[in-house]
Design a protein around this motif. Structure first.
Motif, PDB file in Angstrom:
ATOM      1  N   GLY A  52      -4.380 -44.930  -8.876  1.00 21.74           N
ATOM      2  CA  GLY A  52      -3.415 -45.435  -9.841  1.00 21.74           C
ATOM      3  C   GLY A  52      -3.999 -45.753 -11.200  1.00 21.74           C
ATOM      4  N   GLU A  53      -5.319 -45.735 -11.308  1.00 18.00           N
ATOM      5  CA  GLU A  53      -5.973 -46.034 -12.593  1.00 18.00           C
ATOM      6  C   GLU A  53      -6.686 -44.820 -13.164  1.00 18.00           C
ATOM      7  N   TRP A  54      -7.366 -44.079 -12.316  1.00 18.75           N
ATOM      8  CA  TRP A  54      -8.190 -42.952 -12.751  1.00 18.75           C
ATOM      9  C   TRP A  54      -7.350 -41.700 -12.946  1.00 18.75           C
ATOM     10  N   GLU A  55      -7.466 -41.111 -14.094  1.00 12.71           N
ATOM     11  CA  GLU A  55      -6.846 -39.816 -14.358  1.00 12.71           C
ATOM     12  C   GLU A  55      -7.499 -39.193 -15.575  1.00 12.71           C
ATOM     13  N   LEU A  56      -7.906 -37.927 -15.446  1.00 12.43           N
ATOM     14  CA  LEU A  56      -8.452 -37.173 -16.565  1.00 12.43           C
ATOM     15  C   LEU A  56      -7.450 -36.104 -16.977  1.00 12.43           C
ATOM     16  N   MET A  57      -7.602 -35.603 -18.190  1.00 11.90           N
ATOM     17  CA  MET A  57      -6.717 -34.560 -18.678  1.00 11.90           C
ATOM     18  C   MET A  57      -6.890 -33.279 -17.875  1.00 11.90           C
ATOM     19  N   ASP A  58      -8.116 -32.999 -17.431  1.00 10.37           N
ATOM     20  CA  ASP A  58      -8.392 -31.838 -16.592  1.00 10.37           C
ATOM     21  C   ASP A  58      -8.053 -32.209 -15.142  1.00 10.37           C
ATOM     22  N   GLU A  59      -7.051 -31.547 -14.583  1.00 10.05           N
ATOM     23  CA  GLU A  59      -6.542 -31.912 -13.258  1.00 10.05           C
ATOM     24  C   GLU A  59      -7.604 -31.762 -12.176  1.00 10.05           C
ATOM     25  N   TRP A  60      -8.378 -30.663 -12.235  1.00  7.71           N
ATOM     26  CA  TRP A  60      -9.399 -30.434 -11.208  1.00  7.71           C
ATOM     27  C   TRP A  60     -10.494 -31.484 -11.297  1.00  7.71           C
ATOM     28  N   ALA A  61     -10.939 -31.809 -12.516  1.00  8.89           N
ATOM     29  CA  ALA A  61     -11.960 -32.841 -12.690  1.00  8.89           C
ATOM     30  C   ALA A  61     -11.427 -34.196 -12.233  1.00  8.89           C
ATOM     31  N   SER A  62     -10.187 -34.471 -12.532  1.00  6.45           N
ATOM     32  CA  SER A  62      -9.575 -35.726 -12.118  1.00  6.45           C
ATOM     33  C   SER A  62      -9.577 -35.852 -10.601  1.00  6.45           C
TER      34      SER A  62
END
Length: 584
Positions: free
Chosen positions: A143-153
């Protein structure tokens, strides 16, 4: 222009290199002559070299520790710590800057060890059975972590974020003095990556903010408290702190100066102490850091008591990524990066180290596990990685008997007369620039970077009148008032207070950008105006986009230091820019 790998930050660069003549056979530190210089490494000749280096590079004060695996450290200091002339001493406190990263990685390793042996005080999220270096960040921070790159996220783990292979470049101008580590974490989803996950080493301070946030969340106490209780206290680092206020009240904190000798205010002040604690917030002395170094030389133990578990010692010092892929000269190997530590070979000697820099301070710590020695060098001057590294290398040469008896040469000289002003030099005429600047003035925003307002010379709002006045005051004092009008803005961030934009040419909508900090009233004893910006981090370019006669925004380039795949394959500025700002 590229923002090269140097902030401040939290600057963290491979050691600068020098070539020395008459290299002697390598001898272990413990195998040296204990009677040489009365058992001291700092000989009169080496001390003279250090003093000459400080003078040549305009460094006010320096503190050094030479640490044995067993036995007392050799502590020396030179110069002043205050404008009033108080002297630097071995217990003088310095900002560690990125040297702090090893504390963050070690603390996270201690937390991992707590979970492994049932000493944890909090539970993991549902469905997560263990916390390890390979635990995915999305699982530990749901719920906190998210990167713009979906695979990296989806795939990034603890190793990845602390080894600078997350794919994100330095987005250090995206956070401000009132942000928390969680603020920086949540904003990552709006920051464009430069590379794919694990594709390439790319230094990033925000990931160590994430590391500190993980510790806070799963230790049930502030990150700074956890580190103080689990590292500072067991090592008897009694003066070491994350609090600038506490350091100031001790009477031991040194002041900091720019490369041209202007005193600076507290850069990592109490307002940003929490935000920068993980990537760069430790404040310590040569005395206390000698205990930290001795612990590493003893593989995580002090007085036969474990402070950093052996598994953590091995994990954080082993190179997980390659930061410099080919040797810079015959004396040095390629450079690897673990978690908070660089690692390379210097003339066959294994060196584990980290440097650090914030405005007013330059630091370097290194230890040689096979030679049983560590070296600590702290300077209270900004942008001084070169002389600090030079001094450290000369100490290592003396310790390891790598140099003959000839006089020590001072191979690095300051480029005197350089200016701290970031005012751009433009070939565009003043009349042409004035005509165009009005079109670009206005407010721009990016969800990861926030908003700011660009002022033209003719802007009449109260805000713009103050901004233009502050720049005019500083430029007049520096004698660098440019004939070409500029776009100017106030933009309070951790690493800068203002922005300059100056056109590169009349057509093309391209501007040179300088991220700078203004002091229109001076600081300290000297009240004359000045400005300062960290070398290698203050300049970039922007390209404005005009559609149907109106400026719709601009793209920022230069954060990465090279042309990215995004920039190579896309044609629209909106798509290829490292950061895109919409006009609002």
């Amino acid at each position: 222009m590229a923002l090269t790998a140097a902030l401040f930050g939290l600057l963290a660069l491979p050691l600068l290199t020098l070539t020395y003549p008459h290299i002697l056979p390598q001898v272990s530190f413990l195998g040296g002559n204990p009677n040489l210089n009365g058992g001291q490494v700092i000989s009169p000749k080496l001390s003279e070299f250090i003093e000459e280096t400080l003078s040549a590079w305009n460094i006010s004060g320096l503190s050094v520790a030479i640490v044995r695996k067993d036995g007392e450290p050799e502590l020396r200091s030179w110069g002043k710590r205050t404008e009033e002339g108080d002297r630097v001493a071995p217990d003088t406190l310095f900002h560690m800057a990125s040297v702090s990263k090893a504390f963050c990685a070690s603390a996270l390793g201690i937390l991992i060890d707590d979970f492994a042996y049932g000493r944890n005080v909090t539970a993991l999220p549902p469905g997560l059975s263990e916390l390890t270096w390979t635990t995915k960040i999305k699982d530990i921070l749901p719920g906190e972590w998210e990167l713009m790159d979906e695979w990296a996220s989806e795939k990034a783990n603890v190793y990845d974020i602390l080894s600078h292979v997350s794919g994100l470049p330095r987005h250090d101008f995206s956070y401000g003095p009132y942000d928390t580590p969680r603020d920086a974490l949540v904003r990552l989803r709006y920051l464009r990556p430069a590379f794919e996950l694990r594709e390439k080493w790319s230094y990033n301070n925000q990931m160590f903010m994430v590391g500190a946030h993980i510790i806070t969340k799963y230790s049930a106490k502030p990150y700074t408290t956890f580190v103080s209780e689990r590292i500072f206290s067991p090592l008897d680092m009694s003066s070491t702190t994350f609090s600038p206020g506490k350091a100031e009240r001790s009477g031991k904190l040194t002041q900091g100066w720019t490369r041209l000798g202007r005193r600076l205010p507290e850069w990592f002040n109490e307002e940003i102490a929490e935000l920068k604690a993980g990537p760069g917030g430790v404040i310590s002395s040569a005395v206390d850091m000698s205990k930290w170094m001795a612990m590493w030389l003893n593989q995580g133990t002090r007085k036969n008591e474990t402070v950093v578990p052996l598994s953590v010692y091995k994990a954080v010092t082993a190179s997980y990524s390659v930061s410099t892929s080919k040797p810079t000269d015959p004396e040095h190997s390629i450079v690897g990066y673990g978690m908070g530590w660089f690692r390379h070979s210097y003339l066959g000697h294994d060196v584990i180290y980290h440097s650090g820099a914030i405005p007013g301070f330059s630091t370097l710590v290194s230890f040689l596990p096979d030679d049983n020695v560590g070296v600590v060098v702290f300077a209270n001057g900004g942008d001084r990685a070169a002389p600090v590294t030079n001094i450290s290398n000369h100490i290592l040469d003396e310790v390891l008997h790598l140099r003959g008896s000839e006089a020590i040469p001072n191979l690095l000289l300051e480029e005197r007369g350089s200016s701290e002003s970031t005012a751009a030099k433009s070939s565009v005429s003043a009349d042409d620039a004035k005509t165009a600047l009005e079109d670009y003035a206005g407010t721009y925003a990016n969800p990861g970077y926030g908003a700011f307002t660009l002022c033209s010379p003719s802007s009449t709002s109260f805000y713009c009148t103050q901004v233009n006045s502050d720049f005019a005051t500083v430029d007049a004092q520096a004698g660098s008032s440019t004939a070409t009008p500029q776009l100017l803005a106030q933009w309070p961030r951790v690493w800068a207070s203002h922005i300059r934009m100056e056109p590169e040419r009349v057509e093309g909508h391209t501007f040179r950008v300088g991220f700078t900090s203004l002091f229109p009233n001076g600081y300290g004893i000297d009240s004359t105006p000045f400005e300062t910006a960290e070398v290698g981090t203050s300049e970039a370019t922007v390209e404005f986009v005009v559609e149907e006669g109106k400026v719709i925004g601009f793209g920022l380039f230069g954060l990465v230091g090279e042309v990215t795949e995004r920039e190579r394959i896309h044609t629209r500025v909106q798509d290829k820019a490292e950061v895109w700002f919409d006009r609002i």
